[in-house]
Design an enzyme around this catalytic site. Structure first.
Site, PDB file in Angstrom:
ATOM      1  CG  HIS A 203       2.270   8.324   4.663  1.00 37.83           C
ATOM      2  ND1 HIS A 203       2.680   8.028   5.892  1.00 37.83           N
ATOM      3  CD2 HIS A 203       0.669   8.325   4.885  1.00 37.83           C
ATOM      4  CE1 HIS A 203       1.916   7.789   6.870  1.00 37.83           C
ATOM      5  NE2 HIS A 203       0.459   8.077   6.105  1.00 37.83           N
TER       6      HIS A 203
HETATM    7  C1  UD1 Z   1      -3.928   6.806   3.178  1.00 36.11           C
HETATM    8  C2  UD1 Z   1      -4.604   7.696   4.417  1.00 36.11           C
HETATM    9  C3  UD1 Z   1      -3.690   8.029   5.426  1.00 36.11           C
HETATM   10  C4  UD1 Z   1      -2.826   6.789   6.082  1.00 36.11           C
HETATM   11  C5  UD1 Z   1      -2.171   6.456   4.725  1.00 36.11           C
HETATM   12  C6  UD1 Z   1      -1.393   4.981   5.412  1.00 36.11           C
HETATM   13  C7  UD1 Z   1      -6.639   8.795   3.392  1.00 36.11           C
HETATM   14  C8  UD1 Z   1      -7.194  10.183   3.419  1.00 36.11           C
HETATM   15  N1  UD1 Z   1      -5.275   8.718   3.722  1.00 36.11           N
HETATM   16  O1  UD1 Z   1      -3.069   7.839   2.519  1.00 36.11           O
HETATM   17  O2  UD1 Z   1      -4.613   8.358   6.517  1.00 36.11           O
HETATM   18  O3  UD1 Z   1      -1.898   7.362   6.875  1.00 36.11           O
HETATM   19  O4  UD1 Z   1      -3.145   5.674   3.889  1.00 36.11           O
HETATM   20  O5  UD1 Z   1      -0.230   4.552   4.503  1.00 36.11           O
HETATM   21  O6  UD1 Z   1      -7.350   7.798   3.643  1.00 36.11           O
HETATM   22  N2  UD1 Z   1      -0.828   4.315  -4.039  1.00 36.11           N
HETATM   23  C9  UD1 Z   1      -0.238   3.380  -4.697  1.00 36.11           C
HETATM   24  N3  UD1 Z   1      -0.818   2.175  -4.353  1.00 36.11           N
HETATM   25  C10 UD1 Z   1      -1.299   1.622  -3.204  1.00 36.11           C
HETATM   26  C11 UD1 Z   1      -2.017   2.708  -2.726  1.00 36.11           C
HETATM   27  C12 UD1 Z   1      -1.650   3.848  -3.052  1.00 36.11           C
HETATM   28  O7  UD1 Z   1       0.528   3.382  -5.875  1.00 36.11           O
HETATM   29  O8  UD1 Z   1      -1.497   0.572  -3.129  1.00 36.11           O
HETATM   30  C13 UD1 Z   1      -0.462   5.714  -4.368  1.00 36.11           C
HETATM   31  C14 UD1 Z   1      -1.485   6.141  -5.574  1.00 36.11           C
HETATM   32  O9  UD1 Z   1      -0.615   7.170  -6.230  1.00 36.11           O
HETATM   33  C15 UD1 Z   1      -2.482   6.945  -4.636  1.00 36.11           C
HETATM   34  C16 UD1 Z   1      -1.416   7.600  -3.540  1.00 36.11           C
HETATM   35  O10 UD1 Z   1      -0.592   6.430  -3.128  1.00 36.11           O
HETATM   36  O11 UD1 Z   1      -2.912   8.083  -5.291  1.00 36.11           O
HETATM   37  C17 UD1 Z   1      -2.128   7.947  -2.284  1.00 36.11           C
HETATM   38  O12 UD1 Z   1      -2.866   6.664  -1.759  1.00 36.11           O
HETATM   39  P1  UD1 Z   1      -4.186   6.944  -0.857  1.00 36.11           P
HETATM   40  O13 UD1 Z   1      -4.744   5.747  -0.378  1.00 36.11           O
HETATM   41  O14 UD1 Z   1      -5.171   8.129  -1.390  1.00 36.11           O
HETATM   42  O15 UD1 Z   1      -3.534   7.933   0.276  1.00 36.11           O
HETATM   43  P2  UD1 Z   1      -2.305   7.510   1.357  1.00 36.11           P
HETATM   44  O16 UD1 Z   1      -1.345   8.724   1.281  1.00 36.11           O
HETATM   45  O17 UD1 Z   1      -1.964   6.128   0.966  1.00 36.11           O
HETATM   46  N1  UDP Z   2       4.535   0.026   8.260  1.00 43.21           N
HETATM   47  C1  UDP Z   2       5.164  -1.149   7.518  1.00 43.21           C
HETATM   48  N2  UDP Z   2       6.203  -1.087   6.447  1.00 43.21           N
HETATM   49  C2  UDP Z   2       6.512   0.262   6.012  1.00 43.21           C
HETATM   50  C3  UDP Z   2       5.773   1.287   6.411  1.00 43.21           C
HETATM   51  C4  UDP Z   2       4.987   1.368   7.615  1.00 43.21           C
HETATM   52  O1  UDP Z   2       4.959  -2.269   8.051  1.00 43.21           O
HETATM   53  O2  UDP Z   2       7.183   0.214   4.882  1.00 43.21           O
HETATM   54  C5  UDP Z   2       3.954   0.023   9.217  1.00 43.21           C
HETATM   55  C6  UDP Z   2       4.317   0.547  10.666  1.00 43.21           C
HETATM   56  O3  UDP Z   2       5.208  -0.424  11.143  1.00 43.21           O
HETATM   57  C7  UDP Z   2       3.163   0.922  11.307  1.00 43.21           C
HETATM   58  C8  UDP Z   2       2.133   1.174  10.203  1.00 43.21           C
HETATM   59  O4  UDP Z   2       2.650   0.729   8.946  1.00 43.21           O
HETATM   60  O5  UDP Z   2       2.651  -0.094  12.043  1.00 43.21           O
HETATM   61  C9  UDP Z   2       1.924   2.785   9.844  1.00 43.21           C
HETATM   62  O6  UDP Z   2       1.134   2.735   8.806  1.00 43.21           O
HETATM   63  P1  UDP Z   2       1.390   4.104   7.826  1.00 43.21           P
HETATM   64  O7  UDP Z   2       2.629   4.899   8.329  1.00 43.21           O
HETATM   65  O8  UDP Z   2       1.276   3.954   6.531  1.00 43.21           O
HETATM   66  O9  UDP Z   2      -0.061   5.042   8.285  1.00 43.21           O
HETATM   67  P2  UDP Z   2      -0.397   5.943   9.652  1.00 43.21           P
HETATM   68  O10 UDP Z   2      -0.123   4.977  10.798  1.00 43.21           O
HETATM   69  O11 UDP Z   2       0.391   7.197   9.561  1.00 43.21           O
HETATM   70  O12 UDP Z   2      -1.867   6.249   9.508  1.00 43.21           O
END
Ligand code: UD1
Ligand code: UDP
Length: 358
Positions: A203
């Protein structure tokens, strides 16, 4: 005693769960959800499974550019923190929700604690690195998951308020693993057998928003041929569609799963391929080899112990690691003893007590 926890994205719910239960009934906890993540399986499912209290406030900021998303959080958080006037504010990790919480607390002169402080990739192109650096420099209390994190802070001149507590994600894993083993039906549902599949998550903006890198990773997956389960983050789903990239047949894409199912998918996998921070640690704790699809990692302990390799997005490097990297080394207890949350709660409550007595 009023303590506000600011959370908003999937890993923050997992990090906050154990802290919330550690100070249960010892203080008045107010949970503010920024609304950064809002899909059921990225947000609500974690509150249900991990028994986190319902958020008292949801700012519902949703998705957007960094500026728009962070700005909306700043406006919402300022209003609520002014009204609540908490004794302490807690932020977690390195997302835009972390940055917004830290900034608002600092501007309102509210003491703020950063949980998972001191992590560094030393890559300023990562939005998370900016969020971490700013949050660490604004925090009054810095709860580090590892001794390496403490050292990183020292290099930046941060030495006061620093506590090496261990990792709250390790707490969650130790606490919920048995429940996951009892309750999760995911292996049966997907017809998976121990070590006969691998697990992929992706992601990071640096991977999935870059067509070349995303395509390169899909090429590697095609060459691996073995079954790969891929709980797909909505960002990645969106970008695969936008770039019109397909997944090879050996990759089984599923919706993001709940925490208990994820622990089971991780524990039973032959190999974890990921660009997630939390999942690198979980693979280590569960003794599953990890291939990190990034150019660097904050979790250097997993590399030093020989259970994780950083390979970037090159198909050659990914496939070669998949075929040849088979660690058997010991796994030292680098992420603590599973009692980080209790230490964090104790330090924060003591600080409040001390300030009241002044
Ligand atoms: C965010 C965090 C990242 C973290 C990740 C965990 C920042 C800059 N990034 O990244 O550090 O590792 O969360 O998963 O804060 N979207 C949906 N549904 C949702 C949420 C998001 O469809 O409930 C989609 C939207 O298209 C959105 C994209 O995901 O634009 C990215 O979401 P965003 O929260 O901006 O960043 P993440 O990639 O989730
Ligand atoms: N996770 C989860 N379901 C998923 C993917 C991740 O429960 O489908 C959990 C995973 O086990 C870990 C956390 O989400 O505890 C990690 O989150 P993510 O990879 O979104 O973010 P990051 O750690 O890179 O910030």
């Amino acid at each position: 005693m009023k303590i506000v926890q600011i959370i908003g994205a999937r890993p923050q719910f997992i990090k906050a769960a154990m802290v919330s239960s550690a100070w249960k009934s010892k203080c008045d906890e107010i949970i503010i959800h920024t609304g950064q993540h809002y899909d059921y399986n990225l947000s609500k499912s974690f509150f249900n499974e991990l028994e986190i209290p319902e958020p008292d406030v949801n700012l519902n900021v949703g998705s957007g550019s960094h500026a728009k998303q962070t700005a909306n959080m700043l406006v919402g958080l300022e209003k609520h923190l002014q009204n609540i006037s908490p004794d302490w504010v807690l932020v977690y990790g390195d997302t835009n929700s972390t940055l917004a919480g830290s900034l608002v607390a600092a501007k309102l002169s509210l003491p703020c604690a950063h949980v998972e402080a001191g992590l560094r990739s030393y890559n300023r192109k990562m939005p998370e690195e900016i969020n971490r650096v700013v949050s660490d420099h604004l925090a009054s209390l810095l709860f580090c998951p590892t001794s390496n994190a403490v050292e990183n802070l020292k290099k930046e001149g941060i030495t006061t308020g620093v506590h090496n507590t261990g990792d709250v994600m390790a707490d969650s894993l130790f606490h919920f693993l048995e429940l996951a083993q009892q309750k999760s039906r995911i292996l049966k549902k997907l017809n998976l057998k121990l070590r006969e599949y691998s697990l992929l998550t992706l992601h990071r903006a640096g991977n999935v928003d870059d067509r070349e890198k995303l395509e390169s990773i899909t090429l590697a997956l095609r060459q691996i041929r073995d079954k790969i389960i891929f709980p797909i983050h909505p960002r990645t789903q969106k970008m695969l569609q936008q770039f019109q990239l397909g997944l090879p047949r050996n990759v089984v894409a599923i919706s993001p799963v709940g925490y208990l199912d994820m622990l089971m998918l991780e524990e039973n996998a032959d190999c974890v391929l990921t660009d997630s921070g939390g999942i690198q640690k979980e693979a280590y704790l569960l003794g599953v080899r990890c291939i990190t699809l990034r150019e660097e990692t904050e979790w250097v302990e997993t590399i030093d112990a020989g259970w994780n390799v950083v390979v970037g997005a090159s198909p050659k490097a990914i496939v070669s690691a998949y075929n040849d990297f088979r660690p058997t080394n010991d796994r030292p207890q680098v992420f603590g003893d599973g009692r980080a949350a209790g230490r964090i709660a104790r330090v924060v409550l003591e600080q409040i007590d001390c300030r009241r007595k002044l």
